[in-house]
Motif scaffolding. Structure first.
Motif, PDB file in Angstrom:
ATOM      1  N   THR A 187       0.861  -1.193   0.000  1.00  0.00           N
ATOM      2  CA  THR A 187       0.000   0.000   0.000  1.00  0.00           C
ATOM      3  C   THR A 187       0.892   1.237   0.000  1.00  0.00           C
ATOM      4  N   GLU A 334      -5.508  -2.026   6.339  1.00  0.00           N
ATOM      5  CA  GLU A 334      -4.477  -2.588   5.469  1.00  0.00           C
ATOM      6  C   GLU A 334      -4.001  -3.959   5.947  1.00  0.00           C
ATOM      7  N   LEU A 370     -11.862  -0.028   2.074  1.00  0.00           N
ATOM      8  CA  LEU A 370     -10.525  -0.110   1.491  1.00  0.00           C
ATOM      9  C   LEU A 370     -10.488  -1.068   0.306  1.00  0.00           C
TER      10      LEU A 370
END
Length: 485
Positions: A187, A334, A370
């Protein structure tokens, strides 16, 4: 289709790749290796499990095939966030450089400084390290970074999560400005982008997948669970975990169970082991030797369930992990991507199941935002079934203890009932008692058993002389003499 032979790699490296059984590079490898061989800085962005490690090890070995290292001055540096990832990178170098005479050193915590110093003193071509241990060696004067030609930062976003960014910036400042930098991450947080803008020079950006995406070959699901009571929720949640595992049946050949906290890792591992599941914990507080043994057991198939904190979410390269169970919803969205990326690797199918309690619904919403998809809801396998006690042995013990307490209370009540007639029959005199009566009263107060014995003796009509009921004559005489005087 691109093959490794088309990438201008060293023939000896190609031979090692062929012996390892690989023919075609993954997208991130095909995109990153050519610019790296040209000496350009590379910024690689790809989801976990796509082969990022080989994206920098292969060109590094090719470029380092010529030249020789000097003492205490490594020619290349690879920074990794965890010991496990650093060890995996070292294994990759061993695999692909076995036909070349390249030396390497692994600098990680939990290993003796003395052994690491010996390797550095001889000179190494490749130095693989975690930031903290690298700076420890540097501050002790055992290491110089002025000879670094190639620098690699692997899993940069994990470095950010673990608070290593200040250390990374300092290490960058210790290396030559003319170095080549290969920067890899799954990321791109704003802080990571700032570092790349500062320390990378016109990097070749290789992005083979949308940031923070999950593999399409991974089946995902979430069980929405609410405990009957707050104090019972952890135990009931572990019941749900075992039910979810059982529901997968033989399809679950092995699995990683992720927890947010280290203490929960130990508790869940003990719970699974108690109920007959072959499980072991791994987290940052364990000794390195124990972590290594646990990982080796999981890799070779002797250990079925690995209960882990996020220290194991990166760097675990076990291609055949069939399932990932998130006992807790990750606090950072994440981390969900990295956790479930442990399954479905190398093109295989995988499955990831998460357990979500009401307080974690906000984190679940962040994850879905996300990954830009809704995670399918799965029915609770225990729904409608009778609740299972987490620790039946303790439950039985508790049940046994309750009658004991009631019997104890009833025993005290019986003693009080027996003592009561004695008190009623012989009320406390208003005047001071005679000296010879004092021992009897103090004995009655001291123990209920003696009181019952004396009371029964009186009712039967037979006088029973007990301990202390008979006093020698000289004691009585002394009392009389004292009272007379």
């Amino acid at each position: 289709m691109t093959k490794f032979s088309d990438l201008n790699l060293n023939p000896k490296v190609l031979k090692a790749i062929d012996e390892a059984g690989y023919e075609s590079p993954t997208p991130i490898q095909a995109g990153a290796i050519p610019p790296a061989l040209e000496g350009k800085d590379v910024l690689g962005i790809a989801q976990t499990g796509t082969g990022k490690t080989a994206s920098f090890t292969l060109p590094m070995i090719t470029m380092l095939a010529r030249g020789r290292a000097r003492a205490r001055m490594p020619r290349s540096l690879v920074l990794c966030p965890t010991r496990e990832l650093a060890a995996q990178v070292a294994e990759n170098f061993d695999t692909y450089s076995k036909h070349l005479k390249l030396t390497k050193a692994l600098l990680i915590g939990g290993v003796s400084f003395k052994e690491q110093d010996k390797l550095i003193d001889k000179g190494v071509d490749v130095l693989i390290a975690t930031p903290g241990r690298l700076l420890d060696h540097f501050e002790r004067g055992k290491l110089l970074l002025t000879g670094v030609q190639i620098m690699v930062v692997d899993e940069a976003d994990r470095m950010l999560d673990m608070g290593f960014i200040p250390d990374i910036e300092r290490i960058f400042s210790l290396t030559p400005f003319t170095r080549q930098t290969l920067f890899f991450s799954a990321t791109m947080a704003p802080e990571i982008e700032r570092i790349t803008n500062t320390f990378l020079s016109a990097p070749e950006r290789v992005e083979v997948a949308r940031q923070a995406t999950t593999g399409e070959n991974i089946e995902q699901g979430v069980v929405m669970f609410k405990g009957s009571r707050k104090d019972r929720e952890p135990s009931e949640k572990r019941n749900v975990l075992r039910a979810v595992i059982d529901a997968e049946g033989e399809k679950c050949t092995n699995a990683i169970v992720f927890c947010n906290r280290k203490v929960d890792v130990d508790i869940v591992a003990k719970s699974l082991k108690k109920y007959g599941y072959d499980a072991a914990p791994i987290h940052g507080d364990l000794d390195q030797s124990q972590r290594t043994r646990t990982l080796d057991g999981f890799r070779d198939g002797t250990l079925r369930f690995l209960v882990a904190s996020d220290v194991a979410a990166r760097g675990l390269d076990v291609p055949s992990v069939s399932h990932v169970f998130n006992f807790d919803v990750p606090s950072h969205a994440e981390d969900y991507v990295h956790r479930i990326g442990r399954t479905g690797r190398a093109g295989r199918d995988g499955k990831a199941v998460m357990i979500c309690v009401p307080r974690d619904e906000k984190n679940l919403a962040d994850i879905e935002r996300l990954v830009q998809r809704e995670i399918p809801r799965i029915d609770n396998p225990l729904k409608g079934a009778a609740p299972v006690a987490e620790k039946p042995a303790k439950a039985e013990q508790t049940a046994d203890e309750k009658p004991k307490r009631s019997r104890s209370r009833s025993r005290k009540t019986d003693e009080a009932d027996i003592a009561q007639p004695e008190t009623a029959a012989k009320p406390e005199p208003k005047s001071d008692p005679k000296p010879e009566e004092q021992p009897k009263r103090s004995r009655g107060r001291r123990g209920s058993g003696g009181g019952r014995q004396n009371d029964q003796s009186d009712r039967s009509g037979n006088k029973v002389v007990g301990l202390g009921d008979h006093t020698p004559e000289f004691i009585g005489l002394s009392f009389k003499e004292r009272s007379a005087s």
